[in-house]
Design an enzyme around this catalytic site. Structure first.
Site, PDB file in Angstrom:
ATOM      1  N   CYS A 127     -43.395  12.895  22.146  1.00 22.76           N
ATOM      2  CA  CYS A 127     -43.157  12.085  21.204  1.00 22.76           C
ATOM      3  C   CYS A 127     -43.647  12.483  19.845  1.00 22.76           C
ATOM      4  O   CYS A 127     -45.131  12.704  20.020  1.00 22.76           O
ATOM      5  CB  CYS A 127     -43.359  10.659  21.523  1.00 22.76           C
ATOM      6  SG  CYS A 127     -43.048   9.651  19.809  1.00 22.76           S
ATOM      7  N   LYS A 132      -3.878  12.347  -0.503  1.00 23.29           N
ATOM      8  CA  LYS A 132      -5.219  12.004  -0.130  1.00 23.29           C
ATOM      9  C   LYS A 132      -5.809  13.484  -0.167  1.00 23.29           C
ATOM     10  O   LYS A 132      -5.646  14.301   0.650  1.00 23.29           O
ATOM     11  CB  LYS A 132      -5.480  11.484   1.188  1.00 23.29           C
ATOM     12  CG  LYS A 132      -5.098  10.146   1.460  1.00 23.29           C
ATOM     13  CD  LYS A 132      -6.272   9.142   0.534  1.00 23.29           C
ATOM     14  CE  LYS A 132      -5.931   7.813   0.798  1.00 23.29           C
ATOM     15  NZ  LYS A 132      -6.040   7.096   2.076  1.00 23.29           N
ATOM     16  N   LYS A 144      -5.295   8.780  -8.180  1.00 25.44           N
ATOM     17  CA  LYS A 144      -5.562   7.638  -7.397  1.00 25.44           C
ATOM     18  C   LYS A 144      -7.033   7.283  -7.672  1.00 25.44           C
ATOM     19  O   LYS A 144      -7.936   7.788  -7.055  1.00 25.44           O
ATOM     20  CB  LYS A 144      -5.262   8.198  -5.931  1.00 25.44           C
ATOM     21  CG  LYS A 144      -5.330   6.950  -4.991  1.00 25.44           C
ATOM     22  CD  LYS A 144      -4.831   7.199  -3.747  1.00 25.44           C
ATOM     23  CE  LYS A 144      -4.497   5.920  -2.880  1.00 25.44           C
ATOM     24  NZ  LYS A 144      -5.684   5.397  -2.445  1.00 25.44           N
ATOM     25  N   CYS A 195     -46.253   9.366  18.988  1.00 24.17           N
ATOM     26  CA  CYS A 195     -47.330   8.727  19.905  1.00 24.17           C
ATOM     27  C   CYS A 195     -47.921   9.969  20.877  1.00 24.17           C
ATOM     28  O   CYS A 195     -48.809   9.619  21.768  1.00 24.17           O
ATOM     29  CB  CYS A 195     -46.838   7.670  20.637  1.00 24.17           C
ATOM     30  SG  CYS A 195     -45.602   7.950  21.901  1.00 24.17           S
ATOM     31  N   ASP A 244     -10.402   5.306  -7.211  1.00 19.61           N
ATOM     32  CA  ASP A 244     -10.942   5.068  -5.867  1.00 19.61           C
ATOM     33  C   ASP A 244     -11.837   3.654  -6.262  1.00 19.61           C
ATOM     34  O   ASP A 244     -13.098   3.508  -6.661  1.00 19.61           O
ATOM     35  CB  ASP A 244     -11.954   6.032  -5.430  1.00 19.61           C
ATOM     36  CG  ASP A 244     -12.167   5.639  -3.943  1.00 19.61           C
ATOM     37  OD1 ASP A 244     -11.708   4.734  -3.451  1.00 19.61           O
ATOM     38  OD2 ASP A 244     -12.954   6.545  -3.410  1.00 19.61           O
ATOM     39  N   GLU A 287      -0.093  10.496 -10.968  1.00 20.99           N
ATOM     40  CA  GLU A 287      -1.410   9.919 -11.540  1.00 20.99           C
ATOM     41  C   GLU A 287      -2.572  10.301 -10.652  1.00 20.99           C
ATOM     42  O   GLU A 287      -2.273  10.202  -9.381  1.00 20.99           O
ATOM     43  CB  GLU A 287      -0.810   8.325 -11.529  1.00 20.99           C
ATOM     44  CG  GLU A 287       0.051   7.787 -12.442  1.00 20.99           C
ATOM     45  CD  GLU A 287       0.602   6.253 -12.107  1.00 20.99           C
ATOM     46  OE1 GLU A 287      -0.335   5.736 -11.707  1.00 20.99           O
ATOM     47  OE2 GLU A 287       1.503   5.924 -12.513  1.00 20.99           O
ATOM     48  N   SER A 329       0.970  -1.175   0.025  1.00 18.30           N
ATOM     49  CA  SER A 329       0.030   0.022   0.021  1.00 18.30           C
ATOM     50  C   SER A 329       0.966   1.236   0.093  1.00 18.30           C
ATOM     51  O   SER A 329       2.027   1.133  -0.069  1.00 18.30           O
ATOM     52  CB  SER A 329      -0.956   0.046   1.274  1.00 18.30           C
ATOM     53  OG  SER A 329      -0.143  -0.070   2.383  1.00 18.30           O
ATOM     54  N   LEU A 330       0.203   2.365  -0.043  1.00 15.23           N
ATOM     55  CA  LEU A 330       1.120   3.633   0.209  1.00 15.23           C
ATOM     56  C   LEU A 330       1.088   4.383   1.207  1.00 15.23           C
ATOM     57  O   LEU A 330       0.093   4.750   1.888  1.00 15.23           O
ATOM     58  CB  LEU A 330       0.573   4.494  -1.170  1.00 15.23           C
ATOM     59  CG  LEU A 330       0.773   3.712  -2.607  1.00 15.23           C
ATOM     60  CD1 LEU A 330      -0.078   4.856  -3.615  1.00 15.23           C
ATOM     61  CD2 LEU A 330       2.097   3.974  -3.064  1.00 15.23           C
ATOM     62  N   CYS A 333     -45.343   2.850  21.505  1.00 17.48           N
ATOM     63  CA  CYS A 333     -45.344   3.943  20.571  1.00 17.48           C
ATOM     64  C   CYS A 333     -45.004   3.259  19.170  1.00 17.48           C
ATOM     65  O   CYS A 333     -44.093   2.237  18.824  1.00 17.48           O
ATOM     66  CB  CYS A 333     -43.898   4.555  20.867  1.00 17.48           C
ATOM     67  SG  CYS A 333     -43.597   5.640  19.459  1.00 17.48           S
ATOM     68  N   TYR A 337      -1.904   0.412 -13.890  1.00 21.10           N
ATOM     69  CA  TYR A 337      -0.859   1.366 -13.306  1.00 21.10           C
ATOM     70  C   TYR A 337       0.574   0.861 -13.048  1.00 21.10           C
ATOM     71  O   TYR A 337       1.380   1.678 -12.881  1.00 21.10           O
ATOM     72  CB  TYR A 337      -1.559   2.323 -12.253  1.00 21.10           C
ATOM     73  CG  TYR A 337      -1.771   1.387 -10.791  1.00 21.10           C
ATOM     74  CD1 TYR A 337      -0.813   0.792 -10.386  1.00 21.10           C
ATOM     75  CD2 TYR A 337      -3.136   1.552 -10.481  1.00 21.10           C
ATOM     76  CE1 TYR A 337      -1.311   0.005  -9.003  1.00 21.10           C
ATOM     77  CE2 TYR A 337      -3.643   0.797  -9.324  1.00 21.10           C
ATOM     78  CZ  TYR A 337      -2.535   0.129  -8.733  1.00 21.10           C
ATOM     79  OH  TYR A 337      -2.942  -0.645  -7.396  1.00 21.10           O
ATOM     80  N   ARG A 369      -6.195  -7.583  -4.043  1.00 21.44           N
ATOM     81  CA  ARG A 369      -5.209  -7.531  -3.142  1.00 21.44           C
ATOM     82  C   ARG A 369      -4.995  -8.429  -1.910  1.00 21.44           C
ATOM     83  O   ARG A 369      -3.849  -8.862  -1.553  1.00 21.44           O
ATOM     84  CB  ARG A 369      -5.082  -5.987  -2.661  1.00 21.44           C
ATOM     85  CG  ARG A 369      -3.986  -5.558  -2.011  1.00 21.44           C
ATOM     86  CD  ARG A 369      -3.890  -4.277  -1.717  1.00 21.44           C
ATOM     87  NE  ARG A 369      -2.813  -3.847  -0.947  1.00 21.44           N
ATOM     88  CZ  ARG A 369      -2.752  -3.808   0.315  1.00 21.44           C
ATOM     89  NH1 ARG A 369      -3.875  -4.251   1.127  1.00 21.44           N
ATOM     90  NH2 ARG A 369      -1.741  -3.574   1.107  1.00 21.44           N
ATOM     91  N   CYS A 415     -38.568   8.368  23.690  1.00 24.75           N
ATOM     92  CA  CYS A 415     -39.773   8.092  23.938  1.00 24.75           C
ATOM     93  C   CYS A 415     -39.885   6.776  24.836  1.00 24.75           C
ATOM     94  O   CYS A 415     -39.192   6.022  24.347  1.00 24.75           O
ATOM     95  CB  CYS A 415     -40.679   7.830  22.866  1.00 24.75           C
ATOM     96  SG  CYS A 415     -42.424   7.305  22.878  1.00 24.75           S
TER      97      CYS A 415
HETATM   98  S1  IVH Z   1       0.486   2.279  -6.966  1.00 21.13           S
HETATM   99  C1  IVH Z   1       3.346   0.261  -4.304  1.00 21.13           C
HETATM  100  N1  IVH Z   1      -1.126   3.942  -8.546  1.00 21.13           N
HETATM  101  O1  IVH Z   1      -4.239   3.073  -4.040  1.00 21.13           O
HETATM  102  C2  IVH Z   1       2.466   0.875  -4.928  1.00 21.13           C
HETATM  103  N2  IVH Z   1      -2.194   2.663  -6.813  1.00 21.13           N
HETATM  104  O2  IVH Z   1      -2.529   2.362  -0.983  1.00 21.13           O
HETATM  105  C3  IVH Z   1       1.228   0.417  -5.575  1.00 21.13           C
HETATM  106  N3  IVH Z   1      -4.327   3.114  -6.261  1.00 21.13           N
HETATM  107  O3  IVH Z   1      -4.362  -0.048  -3.173  1.00 21.13           O
HETATM  108  C4  IVH Z   1      -0.057   1.311  -5.568  1.00 21.13           C
HETATM  109  N4  IVH Z   1      -4.757   4.376  -8.267  1.00 21.13           N
HETATM  110  O4  IVH Z   1      -5.233  -0.008  -5.284  1.00 21.13           O
HETATM  111  C5  IVH Z   1      -1.135   3.124  -7.219  1.00 21.13           C
HETATM  112  N5  IVH Z   1      -2.469   5.297  -9.798  1.00 21.13           N
HETATM  113  C6  IVH Z   1      -2.306   4.322  -8.848  1.00 21.13           C
HETATM  114  C7  IVH Z   1      -3.530   4.096  -8.018  1.00 21.13           C
HETATM  115  C8  IVH Z   1      -3.234   3.329  -6.979  1.00 21.13           C
HETATM  116  C9  IVH Z   1      -5.266   3.612  -6.967  1.00 21.13           C
HETATM  117  C10 IVH Z   1      -4.848   2.290  -5.186  1.00 21.13           C
HETATM  118  C11 IVH Z   1      -4.127   0.988  -5.079  1.00 21.13           C
HETATM  119  C12 IVH Z   1      -3.728   0.703  -3.863  1.00 21.13           C
HETATM  120  C13 IVH Z   1      -3.732   2.187  -3.063  1.00 21.13           C
HETATM  121  C14 IVH Z   1      -2.392   2.533  -2.248  1.00 21.13           C
END
Ligand code: IVH
Length: 668
Positions: free
Chosen positions: A404, A310, A115, A407, A117, A113, A83-84, A427, A222, A136, A422
């Protein structure tokens, strides 16, 4: 047609359909009308029916195939899905850049890039053929959702080169598909999805691939997980290669050579985010050079060469038109803001709970005010504050009533509570909410008995308590609005099926104060039948680990009431099961194991087993695994690089094992 020409034709049709598909779903530039695509597809289907041996796994006809699965298989990721780390403001981004510069000197650049969702997935290709797709999961092990991913038309079933590799990306549901899906769900009186991400995740976790196929999902790739054979040296050229292979990548990416450019990109998207056709929750910033990525390395959870910015929760302004009161199942009266409908974070919001009178005073909310609204955790709408400068003097103060609203009986404020309640057990609002709770998913789970149907049945006097649900008759149901033969059949079947539920569902459904779904399960496991539970004393109840004084009092009080005893009798007479049907938990004391009844802490790297598995095994053997070392800890398992927990355990003279010893004991 002989087989030879059929073979040739099939190859030709594959190419044609793949090209149409790519133009439509990846490039977003169709070159032929839909009818032409359908015609070619039908031609291919006809040939494949005649010569089933020509039906290849990557045939465009094979996107929605296979049967409903029993469960998803586990998939161990060859390269972990990390994760990031997060950045929430400019300062965090500059911090990240400082660390990169320390390792890189001056010569480096970033790729920014969107992110997306959605849901992270990994796609495995062997010799150019799409073989397996996985979620994942915990980053190390995910679930095999190949059949569902095949239904996403922007995923190529075969790529342009016969390579073996894994690619990573984000599957998502475009905003428009999400809205259409929720509209359809609401028409069927089903619970809508909270946001496109949940909808995408829910769709990909369906065991029947036909459901995923109907959900119009999409994907952006990505990353190439293991660049091995591809000869790629930078992230940006990796993305270009993904394009060449036929994958869909996101075109809004931008190469930035300074952190100032990165910040400018980020700020631009804070503004333009609502214009996108899909939801994003931030911007991902990645070091471009793969060599530098390698040098920077990763921590246990996330790479040091990338960070996720974020977005702050989206805030919008709207007018608070009115404050409505609703009476809940437990009698609590809750004020709700009725808002001028407004779009926030992907959905239209027109109501927001104001919780209680104190909060309304604190935020100085008046009827008619302009207010700032956001979605907490991007799901639950919330009034953040009032725009006092926009007041005209016409706004009206709000006061909670003394009676209420349903009632008319006097409301009370129980000691230590901010809520007004109430306390009239008759009721109608409380009874109606109790009925809705009884049929809800975690309770008796009666499909087809949504809020609207319950309200109608209640209003018509057809049900007054939950036992009446089991006395409903076909003819009565047929008279309700929008209830045809088919829906009535389905509903009666669902009611019938609910009679066989295990005890915990009934217990939760009864709505005993303080008894949530988890406590209901514990009670059902411990007492096994409703009769033994009804006879249980407070002492017997509190003897159970998870049951405290408050809950025990509530359970005893509930089953002391004449009406409750009568109700249980009626449910039994109707054929509702009142016994626990799940597995009986083995009592820790009954397990013959070293760990039984012991409190264990894991620290450091547990290399061979992994921490989750070690925890699971110890728990199976009756041990309790906790996070921190204290006097109550019986045993510390210290893996590689154990730190402060080890020191603390030594200080407290707690027994300490290494991983070898743990394995020995587990294998005994
Ligand atoms: S790179 C090692 N690029 O964000 C890095 N992640 O916490 C791997 N996500 O679960 C992630 N868009 O699913 C990357 N352009 C993007 C992304 C992306 C969405 C999600 C990814 C991961 C979470 C990162």
């Amino acid at each position: 047609m002989d087989i030879k020409s059929a073979e040739q034709k099939v190859a030709e049709l594959h190419n044609l359909l793949n090209q149409y598909n790519y133009e439509y779903h990846v490039l977003d530039k169709p070159s032929v009308p839909d009818a032409e695509y359908d015609r070619v597809m039908n031609e291919l289907i006809a040939i494949e029916n005649e010569y089933p041996e020509l039906r290849a796994p990557d045939s465009p006809t094979q996107r929605v195939g296979g049967n409903t699965l029993e469960a998803f298989e586990k998939v161990a990721h060859r390269t972990p899905m990390l994760s990031l780390g997060n950045a929430f403001n400019e300062e965090d981004l500059r911090d990240f850049d400082r660390k990169v510069r320390q390792a890189a000197g001056d010569d480096y650049s970033y790729v920014c890039e969107l992110k997306i969702d959605g849901l992270a997935v990994s796609l495995r290709y062997e010799d150019g053929l799409f073989m397996q797709g996985a979620t994942r999961g915990d980053g190390t092990v995910g679930e095999d959702i190949t059949a569902n991913l095949k239904t996403i038309k922007s995923i190529p079933l075969r790529i342009s080169e016969p390579l073996t590799m894994e690619v990573r990306g984000e599957a998502f549901m475009p905003k428009r598909s999400f809205e259409a899906l929720n509209k359809a769900k609401e028409e069927r009186e089903e619970e809508p999805f909270a946001n496109p991400r949940n909808a995408a995740a829910g769709s990909l976790r369906q065991l029947d691939p036909r459901i995923a196929a109907s959900r119009n999902l999409d994907i952006f790739l990505y990353a190439i997980a293991d660049v091995g054979e591809t000869g790629v040296v930078s992230h940006s050229s990796g993305l270009d290669r993904l394009d060449e292979f036929g994958f869909k990548t996101n075109k809004e990416r931008r190469k930035c050579s300074t952190i100032d450019e990165v910040i400018e990109y980020v700020e631009g998207w804070v503004e333009r985010r609502p214009d996108l056709q899909y939801d994003i929750d931030g911007i991902v910033i990645k070091v471009d050079s793969l060599e530098l990525q390698e040098r920077l390395g990763t921590t246990a959870k996330s790479p040091r060469w990338a960070v996720a910015y974020k977005f702050p929760a989206e805030e919008v302004v709207t007018r608070l038109k009115d404050i409505e009161l609703s009476v809940g199942r437990t009698g609590v009266v809750t004020p709700t803001a009725i808002l001028e409908p407004v779009r926030v974070a992907g959905t239209t919001v027109q109501r927001a709970s104001l919780h209680n009178e104190d909060l309304i005073r604190e935020k100085d909310i008046k009827i008619g005010d302009y207010v700032v609204v956001k979605k907490a955790g991007d799901i639950i709408p919330e009034v953040v504050n009032v725009l006092e400068e926009r007041r005209t003097g016409e706004e009206q103060d709000f006061r909670m009533p003394e009676e209420c609203p349903e009632c008319g009986s006097g409301l009370v404020r129980l000691e230590g509570e901010v809520a007004l309640r109430c306390i009239n057990p008759k009721c109608p609002a409380q009874i109606r909410e109790g009925l809705i709770h009884f049929v809800s998913r975690n309770a008796m789970n009666i499909d087809g008995l949504g809020e609207k149907v319950i309200s109608q049945l209640f209003q018509e006097g057809l049900i007054e308590d939950v036992a009446d649900i089991y006395r409903l008759e076909r003819e009565q149901l047929l008279q309700l609005e929008r209830m045809g033969e088919k829906s009535v059949d389905n509903l009666l079947n669902a009611i019938e099926a609910s009679k066989t539920n295990s005890l915990e569902k009934l217990l939760f459904g009864l709505g005993i104060r303080h008894v949530g779904a988890k406590a209901a399960k514990t009670l059902a496991q411990e007492f096994e039948t409703i009769d033994t539970l009804m006879d249980a004393s407070k002492d017997e109840l509190t003897a159970i680990n998870e049951i405290g004084d408050k809950m025990a009092d509530a359970v005893v009080a509930y089953f002391e009431k004449e009406e409750a005893i009568e109700l249980i009798g009626e449910l039994k007479a109707a054929g509702v099961n009142t016994e626990y049907k799940g597995p009986k938990p083995v009592k820790a004391e009954e397990i013959d194991s070293y760990f039984a009844g012991k409190t264990v802490v894991l620290t450091g790297k547990i290399e061979q087993l992994g921490r989750n598995e070690a925890k699971q095994k110890i728990e199976e053997l009756g041990g309790k695994v906790t996070g921190s070392v204290s006097k109550k800890t019986d045993l510390l398992i210290a893996g590689e690089d154990a730190g402060s927990k080890l020191a603390k355990a030594q200080e407290l003279e707690i027994e300490i094992w290494d991983e070898e010893k743990l394995l020995e004991e587990l294998n005994r």
